[in-house]
Write a protein that holds these residues in place. Structure first.
Motif, PDB file in Angstrom:
ATOM      1  N   ALA A 196      50.034  -5.482 -13.615  1.00  0.00           N
ATOM      2  CA  ALA A 196      50.227  -4.277 -14.756  1.00  0.00           C
ATOM      3  C   ALA A 196      49.690  -3.089 -14.501  1.00  0.00           C
ATOM      4  O   ALA A 196      50.248  -1.947 -14.869  1.00  0.00           O
ATOM      5  CB  ALA A 196      49.426  -4.705 -16.184  1.00  0.00           C
ATOM      6  N   LEU A 200      51.948   0.293 -14.190  1.00  0.00           N
ATOM      7  CA  LEU A 200      51.808   1.603 -14.993  1.00  0.00           C
ATOM      8  C   LEU A 200      51.270   2.670 -14.386  1.00  0.00           C
ATOM      9  O   LEU A 200      51.902   3.817 -14.732  1.00  0.00           O
ATOM     10  CB  LEU A 200      50.736   1.061 -16.263  1.00  0.00           C
ATOM     11  CG  LEU A 200      51.049   0.368 -17.337  1.00  0.00           C
ATOM     12  CD1 LEU A 200      49.971  -0.384 -18.272  1.00  0.00           C
ATOM     13  CD2 LEU A 200      52.181   1.030 -18.242  1.00  0.00           C
TER      14      LEU A 200
ATOM     15  N   THR B  18      58.167   7.903 -18.805  1.00  0.00           N
ATOM     16  CA  THR B  18      57.436   7.991 -19.774  1.00  0.00           C
ATOM     17  C   THR B  18      57.646   6.721 -20.882  1.00  0.00           C
ATOM     18  O   THR B  18      56.594   5.865 -21.180  1.00  0.00           O
ATOM     19  CB  THR B  18      58.167   9.071 -20.586  1.00  0.00           C
ATOM     20  OG1 THR B  18      58.074  10.191 -19.650  1.00  0.00           O
ATOM     21  CG2 THR B  18      57.085   9.456 -21.827  1.00  0.00           C
ATOM     22  N   ASN B  21      57.544   2.008 -19.695  1.00  0.00           N
ATOM     23  CA  ASN B  21      56.594   1.155 -19.657  1.00  0.00           C
ATOM     24  C   ASN B  21      56.451   0.357 -21.033  1.00  0.00           C
ATOM     25  O   ASN B  21      56.116  -0.945 -20.896  1.00  0.00           O
ATOM     26  CB  ASN B  21      55.124   2.012 -19.636  1.00  0.00           C
ATOM     27  CG  ASN B  21      54.878   2.680 -18.628  1.00  0.00           C
ATOM     28  OD1 ASN B  21      55.062   2.168 -17.411  1.00  0.00           O
ATOM     29  ND2 ASN B  21      54.357   4.060 -18.573  1.00  0.00           N
ATOM     30  N   ALA B 182      49.852  -7.598 -20.306  1.00  0.00           N
ATOM     31  CA  ALA B 182      48.619  -6.593 -19.969  1.00  0.00           C
ATOM     32  C   ALA B 182      49.519  -5.298 -20.155  1.00  0.00           C
ATOM     33  O   ALA B 182      48.847  -4.223 -20.188  1.00  0.00           O
ATOM     34  CB  ALA B 182      48.465  -6.908 -18.458  1.00  0.00           C
ATOM     35  N   VAL B 183      50.555  -5.062 -19.565  1.00  0.00           N
ATOM     36  CA  VAL B 183      51.156  -3.745 -19.693  1.00  0.00           C
ATOM     37  C   VAL B 183      51.476  -3.199 -21.058  1.00  0.00           C
ATOM     38  O   VAL B 183      50.872  -2.087 -21.158  1.00  0.00           O
ATOM     39  CB  VAL B 183      52.697  -4.001 -19.172  1.00  0.00           C
ATOM     40  CG1 VAL B 183      53.445  -2.670 -19.374  1.00  0.00           C
ATOM     41  CG2 VAL B 183      52.833  -4.139 -17.427  1.00  0.00           C
ATOM     42  N   ILE B 186      47.815  -2.145 -22.079  1.00  0.00           N
ATOM     43  CA  ILE B 186      47.330  -0.744 -21.201  1.00  0.00           C
ATOM     44  C   ILE B 186      48.082   0.228 -21.846  1.00  0.00           C
ATOM     45  O   ILE B 186      47.407   1.489 -22.049  1.00  0.00           O
ATOM     46  CB  ILE B 186      47.369  -0.832 -19.838  1.00  0.00           C
ATOM     47  CG1 ILE B 186      46.734  -1.875 -19.165  1.00  0.00           C
ATOM     48  CG2 ILE B 186      46.697   0.364 -19.198  1.00  0.00           C
ATOM     49  CD1 ILE B 186      46.903  -2.347 -17.547  1.00  0.00           C
ATOM     50  N   VAL B 187      49.528   0.356 -22.144  1.00  0.00           N
ATOM     51  CA  VAL B 187      50.423   1.310 -22.623  1.00  0.00           C
ATOM     52  C   VAL B 187      49.854   1.669 -24.037  1.00  0.00           C
ATOM     53  O   VAL B 187      49.598   2.830 -24.333  1.00  0.00           O
ATOM     54  CB  VAL B 187      51.594   0.667 -23.071  1.00  0.00           C
ATOM     55  CG1 VAL B 187      52.564   1.425 -23.742  1.00  0.00           C
ATOM     56  CG2 VAL B 187      52.255   0.777 -21.423  1.00  0.00           C
ATOM     57  N   ILE B 190      46.766   3.876 -23.787  1.00  0.00           N
ATOM     58  CA  ILE B 190      47.077   5.153 -23.375  1.00  0.00           C
ATOM     59  C   ILE B 190      47.900   5.922 -24.419  1.00  0.00           C
ATOM     60  O   ILE B 190      47.467   6.964 -24.667  1.00  0.00           O
ATOM     61  CB  ILE B 190      47.908   4.938 -22.110  1.00  0.00           C
ATOM     62  CG1 ILE B 190      47.283   4.628 -20.932  1.00  0.00           C
ATOM     63  CG2 ILE B 190      48.615   6.403 -21.873  1.00  0.00           C
ATOM     64  CD1 ILE B 190      48.210   4.147 -19.719  1.00  0.00           C
ATOM     65  N   PHE B 193      45.225   6.847 -27.074  1.00  0.00           N
ATOM     66  CA  PHE B 193      44.228   8.017 -26.599  1.00  0.00           C
ATOM     67  C   PHE B 193      44.935   9.356 -26.665  1.00  0.00           C
ATOM     68  O   PHE B 193      44.409  10.313 -26.888  1.00  0.00           O
ATOM     69  CB  PHE B 193      43.721   7.734 -25.245  1.00  0.00           C
ATOM     70  CG  PHE B 193      43.016   8.771 -24.436  1.00  0.00           C
ATOM     71  CD1 PHE B 193      41.517   8.619 -24.801  1.00  0.00           C
ATOM     72  CD2 PHE B 193      43.455   9.550 -23.583  1.00  0.00           C
ATOM     73  CE1 PHE B 193      40.879   9.847 -24.072  1.00  0.00           C
ATOM     74  CE2 PHE B 193      42.825  10.466 -23.003  1.00  0.00           C
ATOM     75  CZ  PHE B 193      41.511  10.657 -23.043  1.00  0.00           C
ATOM     76  N   LYS B 194      46.065   9.455 -25.916  1.00  0.00           N
ATOM     77  CA  LYS B 194      46.981  10.618 -26.031  1.00  0.00           C
ATOM     78  C   LYS B 194      47.336  11.159 -27.542  1.00  0.00           C
ATOM     79  O   LYS B 194      47.210  12.266 -27.762  1.00  0.00           O
ATOM     80  CB  LYS B 194      48.464  10.418 -25.258  1.00  0.00           C
ATOM     81  CG  LYS B 194      48.435  10.011 -23.811  1.00  0.00           C
ATOM     82  CD  LYS B 194      49.736   9.787 -23.400  1.00  0.00           C
ATOM     83  CE  LYS B 194      50.712  10.831 -23.131  1.00  0.00           C
ATOM     84  NZ  LYS B 194      51.862  10.487 -22.071  1.00  0.00           N
TER      85      LYS B 194
END
Lengths: 377, 203
Positions: A196, A200, B18, B21, B182-183, B186-187, B190, B193-194
């Motif tokens: 992953a 990413l 962009t 994901n 998992a992707v 994490i996305v 992110i 946070f952004k």
């Protein structure tokens, strides 16, 4: 219980010397630049010590028939000396471990193999290398690192993570400190997290045209180089680097006896796992010899063994091969019979793997050793 | 007007990097065949188009670019998208935190209505104003056929999304679902946070 078969050279001094002799020449060749005239006495002495060390570790590998133990000694010491050598080099050139915007603008940042995962898509789509390093000149140039890493990966696949990566020795080392793990069970599904990360980081870096893993997430920034703290953002980045280093490289490997950062977080490891599909070496499981003792599952530091079989993410470190009491796990050359010639399959694997290790770690090993000796004289 | 199609085509790679994901996370975690994955992509694209239509209407009526309110909307959209992806990734495994029944409800909310999740993700991810979108807004202020420009930009920038549903061909591998979740996780981190970083810097 079935007895573990021994290798042709195990416990035989003469045969071990015969198999080690070509390696003496090859290691000598690799270190010849350090042994040549014009160097300081300390440097030449360090090169001789390195030559003797590398040769003796290889001889032990051949003589004892244990791969992982002696590999790990070289790998861990190599990683520590790499960082000592690298940091001293940075301090010599820049007077600090940090880099500034000026170094980025003049493209003098050393290229690290993990960046490979982030440069592929922009290089293919926009014909641009999104890294502030030199293409051919200077220390760790982009082209030289890409050639070494890709060549290495094609030959031994994810073996790079256990035989070549100059960061891997850190969590390999910390994962061996305790004799028994505090956290006994780690779900092997966590190893897919690295894939992953790969997806990413490749896409995120392509979108922003900058290596995002290096900028925000690489734990090894803590022991190599990092961005100079000039504002809140760089402060947050440094906090992230050091936190990840402590958690993923020190604490979790210590508690689990697994290489957590390499197995679950590193995008390069995930990319190299795909190379495992195309190279000729693998670790083969023989179901007829297996007694289902589960030692391989417990021993594997990369969470790569499922139902006693090595999977895609195997880094060919040799620990399961060493641990298996019946020889059901063994190095294997694809296209050959796993029943016969297993000595030669192992020898054929550890020769290129060890040469790559000396190629990548040898120079920094000598420099690091010379620096330490210079501290005491 | 056709320059917006060219902008979309030339920046399609950036759009995939962009928002791709999010699509990859949803498709992989769902582990369905190619046809079903195309349906998810279609839902995502519909959501994206709806947001573009709203932005186009705002640009056409008000004739202003992205200002402080636009940045605020973008930040809120990123945070909401992050929360949605987090819910999608961990819907079933939040049992320890929110209890078994609540966890099942969360799971039913997200994994049971995956098409709606994809559409909502498309809606929110299009709020993530990227440089190509900014250039399109800049060139559309005060111009004619604003909605047409946005539609052509949408078509151009969607081209590279088309291969993504073919991930469905490897759905039989159990690892694909884990990687997808998992992707998504994490996305989510992110984007959250952004979102907060955007809010912090703008206000």
């Amino acid at each position: 219980m079935k007895n573990k078969p021994t290798y042709w050279s195990t416990g035989r001094i003469g045969r071990s010397i015969l198999l080690t002799a070509p390696m003496v020449l090859l290691i000598g060749l690799m270190l010849s630049g350090n042994l040549a005239g014009g160097q300081s006495y300390v440097h030449t002495f360090s090169a001789v010590v390195a030559l003797l060390f590398f040769v003796s570790m290889f001889w032990m590998m051949i003589y004892t028939g244990r791969t992982d133990r002696w590999r790990a000694v070289v790998f861990i010491i190599g990683a520590l000396l790499f960082c000592i050598s690298f940091i001293s080099n940075l301090i010599e050139v820049r007077s600090s471990m940090t880099f500034s915007d000026a170094e980025q603008l003049t493209c003098t940042i050393p290229f690290c193999h993990i960046v490979t995962t982030m440069v592929i898509i922009p290089a293919a789509i926009k014909q641009t290398i999104i890294f502030p390093g030199s293409l051919v000149e200077g220390y760790a140039s982009i082209s030289s690192m890409l050639v070494i890493v890709l060549g290495f990966s094609i030959v031994i696949g994810r073996g790079f993570c256990s035989w070549g990566c100059f960061y891997g020795g850190w969590d390999d080392g910390t994962s061996r400190i305790l004799r028994r793990p505090v956290i006994r069970r780690v779900n092997s599904a966590f190893r897919w997290f690295a894939f992953a990360m790969l997806v990413l980081m490749a896409l995120w870096s392509a979108e922003s045209l900058s290596p995002k893993y290096c900028e925000w997430l690489c734990p090894f920034k803590a022991v190599t180089e990092n961005e100079r703290i000039v504002d809140g953002v760089t402060l947050v980045k440094n906090i992230v680097f050091y936190t990840l280093f402590v958690v993923l490289v020190v604490v979790l490997p210590l508690l689990t006896r697994k290489r957590i950062q390499c197995a679950t977080f590193c995008p390069m490891g995930a990319l190299l796992s795909l190379f495992n599909k195309i190279n000729v070496f693998d670790v083969r499981h023989r179901a007829d010899l297996c007694i289902n003792c589960g030692r391989c599952d417990k021993a594997c530091p990369m969470l790569a063994i499922e139902n006693h079989c090595p999977t895609l993410t195997c880094s060919k470190c040799g620990r399961c091969v060493d641990e298996c009491p019946t020889g059901a796990l063994r190095y294997h050359v694809r296209g050959t019979s796993p029943d016969r010639h297993f000595t030669w399959a192992r020898t054929l694997y550890i020769y290129p793997a060890y040469i790559f290790m000396v190629t990548l770690l040898g120079g920094s090993f000598v420099n690091g050793l010379a620096l330490i000796i210079n501290l005491f004289i | 007007m056709f320059e917006s199609l060219l902008i979309g085509l030339s920046t399609s790679a950036s759009c995939v990097a962009t928002c791709g994901n999010v699509v990859i996370g949803i498709i992989m975690a769902n582990r369905q065949g190619v046809g079903r994955s195309f349906a998810l992509l279609g839902a995502f694209m519909c959501g994206r188009l709806a947001t573009y239509a709203v932005i186009a209407a705002v640009v056409a009526v008000v004739s202003v670019g992205v200002g402080g309110i636009g940045a605020c909307a973008m930040a809120v959209g990123q945070i909401l998208l992050g929360l949605l992806m987090l819910l999608y990734a961990f819907g079933r495994t939040w049992r320890l935190c929110v209890g078994h029944r609540a966890s099942r409800r969360l799971y039913a909310l997200c994994r049971g209505r995956v098409v709606a999740v994809a559409a909502m993700a498309g809606l929110l991810s299009a709020l993530n104003v990227c440089p190509p979108m900014l250039s399109l807004i800049g060139s559309s202020v005060g111009a004619d056929h604003v909605v047409g420009r946005f539609v052509l930009f949408f078509i151009g920038s969607s081209v590279l999304f088309l291969p993504m549903p073919f991930i469905g061909t490897i759905r039989n591998k159990a690892a694909v679902g884990i990687i997808g979740r998992a992707v998504a996780a994490i996305v989510a981190i992110i984007f959250i946070f952004k979102g907060f970083a955007t809010l912090f810097y703008n206000f």
